[in-house]
Write a protein that holds these residues in place. Structure first.
Motif, mmCIF file in Angstrom:
data_model
loop_
_atom_site.group_PDB
_atom_site.id
_atom_site.type_symbol
_atom_site.label_atom_id
_atom_site.label_comp_id
_atom_site.label_asym_id
_atom_site.label_seq_id
_atom_site.Cartn_x
_atom_site.Cartn_y
_atom_site.Cartn_z
ATOM 1 N N THR A 128 -18.898 -6.293 80.391
ATOM 2 C CA THR A 128 -19.145 -7.204 79.285
ATOM 3 C C THR A 128 -18.549 -6.621 78.006
ATOM 4 O O THR A 128 -17.881 -5.593 78.039
ATOM 5 C CB THR A 128 -20.665 -7.441 79.115
ATOM 6 N N GLY A 129 -18.767 -7.301 76.886
ATOM 7 C CA GLY A 129 -18.377 -6.709 75.608
ATOM 8 C C GLY A 129 -17.380 -7.489 74.783
ATOM 9 O O GLY A 129 -17.112 -7.151 73.631
ATOM 10 N N VAL A 169 -20.063 -10.222 85.370
ATOM 11 C CA VAL A 169 -18.920 -10.151 84.451
ATOM 12 C C VAL A 169 -19.096 -11.272 83.435
ATOM 13 O O VAL A 169 -19.152 -12.450 83.810
ATOM 14 C CB VAL A 169 -17.577 -10.304 85.192
ATOM 15 N N GLU A 170 -19.223 -10.927 82.168
ATOM 16 C CA GLU A 170 -19.423 -11.952 81.146
ATOM 17 C C GLU A 170 -18.739 -11.557 79.839
ATOM 18 O O GLU A 170 -18.585 -10.383 79.524
ATOM 19 C CB GLU A 170 -20.913 -12.187 80.903
ATOM 20 N N ASN A 171 -18.308 -12.604 79.111
ATOM 21 C CA ASN A 171 -17.679 -12.404 77.794
ATOM 22 C C ASN A 171 -16.482 -11.462 77.869
ATOM 23 O O ASN A 171 -16.350 -10.518 77.097
ATOM 24 C CB ASN A 171 -18.711 -11.874 76.786
ATOM 25 N N ILE A 172 -15.608 -11.748 78.836
ATOM 26 C CA ILE A 172 -14.397 -10.953 79.045
ATOM 27 C C ILE A 172 -13.194 -11.893 79.028
ATOM 28 O O ILE A 172 -13.269 -13.024 79.505
ATOM 29 C CB ILE A 172 -14.478 -10.184 80.382
ATOM 30 N N LYS A 193 -19.541 -15.283 83.902
ATOM 31 C CA LYS A 193 -19.950 -16.212 82.851
ATOM 32 C C LYS A 193 -19.107 -15.979 81.604
ATOM 33 O O LYS A 193 -18.805 -14.842 81.243
ATOM 34 C CB LYS A 193 -21.432 -15.995 82.533
ATOM 35 N N ASN A 194 -18.730 -17.074 80.947
ATOM 36 C CA ASN A 194 -17.970 -16.992 79.692
ATOM 37 C C ASN A 194 -16.724 -16.112 79.844
ATOM 38 O O ASN A 194 -16.450 -15.229 79.033
ATOM 39 C CB ASN A 194 -18.840 -16.464 78.552
ATOM 40 N N ILE A 195 -15.993 -16.378 80.904
ATOM 41 C CA ILE A 195 -14.726 -15.691 81.134
ATOM 42 C C ILE A 195 -13.601 -16.587 80.609
ATOM 43 O O ILE A 195 -13.581 -17.794 80.888
ATOM 44 C CB ILE A 195 -14.522 -15.397 82.634
#
Length: 404
Positions: A128-129, A169-172, A193-195
């Protein structure tokens, strides 16, 4: 006086214990946080930071408990990097990636079979990040011969997950991969999520997310625009849910291609729903090779609540798939397709054939259902459906009209 001295001594003891406790907490916290900058990463976008990343990972993987690998803001140039486990004493491992990672464009750095960044044999991984994987693929795309040569040398996938379990895996972001952007192989329980995935519409084989031999995969609320399939689902997958996907440009969302190799595993239990495809060359597509060397099955697949905006081929089953100028044999596909449901599919088609169900003459499709399909052709001709080797069932609105 004695009481005051005792109280003073007790207070000093309490303060000392607190200081020691806080120091231990800080030590414990620092022993579970691993910053790539502390292992020599320069973050200048010029110096190769691969060794620093590997050193930080090695230390994190050897730690105990809930561990964090920190990649702060900055630009990092790295070559092929393998984050491999198992990390035996790690309860959970979070990679907090705020930086912009750039892949080396020197293809000699990638030996045969190498990808760019791999996460392998890790349990309870979170990536993430808000950071970016930049494959810098434009320099390599001219060397990709796979669209015309079946014996081509594959370029590196940007981010590959191999045999991971319980992964988030999120915000990538992934930008301009050389080949696939993200690939899952042999994974269990994966949530994405939010890829956000981006590559030009003419970039070859830049599939957004490719899934193979994995189970329990959920991808949702993600934006994908590439030069190939936004998401491709290969052989051996089960219990895959795609929801809230915004796809375009690209080739659409594909099951397959299936049946190219001997002993492929079955595909079952797929749901693709609540998604939008805009300006893609296909919408939702199932594709299997002609002349399949073995028999496999793809069953129980649902496509539901999907909006097509100027899509060339909104609904496709193609069991005569061959991307090359000619194939060695025209023998029928031996992949069995069964229990396929298209529900509440609406929007516009840029070709007059909005529904194409081209099944195998060797093993015709079984139990194909269309409910509330409303697809209009943007041109002047009437919209139509084409069917081969299938007797589909229809209910609700049907535009184009059902095949006769």
């Amino acid at each position: 006086m004695l009481d005051e001295m005792l109280r003073s001594t007790q207070q000093r003891a309490i303060h000392t214990r607190r200081r020691l406790s806080n120091a231990e907490a800080r030590k414990s916290s620092s022993s579970r946080n691993f910053n790539v900058l502390h292992y020599g990463a320069r973050a200048n976008g010029i110096t190769d930071d691969s060794k620093a990343f590997m050193a930080a990972w090695k230390a994190a993987c050897a730690a105990v408990g809930a561990v964090k690998l920190q990649i702060p803001a900055g630009t990092y140039l790295i070559g092929p990097t393998k984050f491999a486990g198992p990390c035996k004493n790690v309860r959970s491992l979070t990679v907090n990636m705020k930086g912009h990672l750039k892949a080396t464009t020197d293809l000699s750095k990638y030996v045969t079979g190498d990808d760019w960044v791999e996460f392998a044999w890790v349990d309870m991984l979170t990536l993430t990040g808000g950071g970016t994987f930049d494959g810098q693929g434009a320099a390599s795309w001219p060397y990709n011969k796979c669209p015309t040569n079946k014996n081509c040398k594959l370029l590196p996938t940007s981010v590959k997950f191999i045999a991971t379990s319980n992964t988030v895996v999120e915000n990538i972001k992934s930008l301009n991969s050389k080949f696939f952007h993200i690939a899952l192989v042999g994974c269990k329980n994966f949530w994405g999520k939010n890829i956000k995935i981006t590559a030009p519409s003419n970039s070859p084989n830049t599939d957004g997310i490719h899934i193979e031999r994995s189970t329990g995969v959920t991808i949702y609320r993600s934006v994908i625009g590439t030069g190939d399939d936004c998401i491709s689902i290969g052989q051996g997958n089960s219990q895959v849910l795609l929801s809230g996907i915004s796809c375009g440009p690209g080739h659409g969302i594909s099951i397959g291609s299936l049946g190219k190799y001997q002993n492929e595993e079955d595909v079952r239990g797929l749901v693709i729903k609540d998604s939008t495809l805009a300006g893609t060359s296909n919408g939702v597509r199932i594709k299997t090779w002609e002349n399949s060397p073995g028999t496999s099955r793809a069953v129980n697949m649902t496509f539901e609540n999907i909006v097509m905006k100027s899509v060339a081929n909104p609904i496709v089953i193609d069991q005569t798939y061959c991307p090359y100028s000619s194939c060695a044999s025209k023998a029928p596909s031996r992949v069995i397709l069964k229990d396929i449901f298209f529900r509440n599919i609406r929007g516009t088609s840029t070709t007059p054939v909005a529904v194409m169900l081209r099944c195998s003459r060797g093993v015709p499709c079984k139990n194909v259902n269309l409910h509330n399909v409303h697809l209009k052709y943007v041109g002047q001709a009437p919209v139509a459906a084409l069917c081969m080797n299938v007797r589909a069932t229809y209910s609700g609105t049907q535009i184009p009209p059902p095949c006769k």
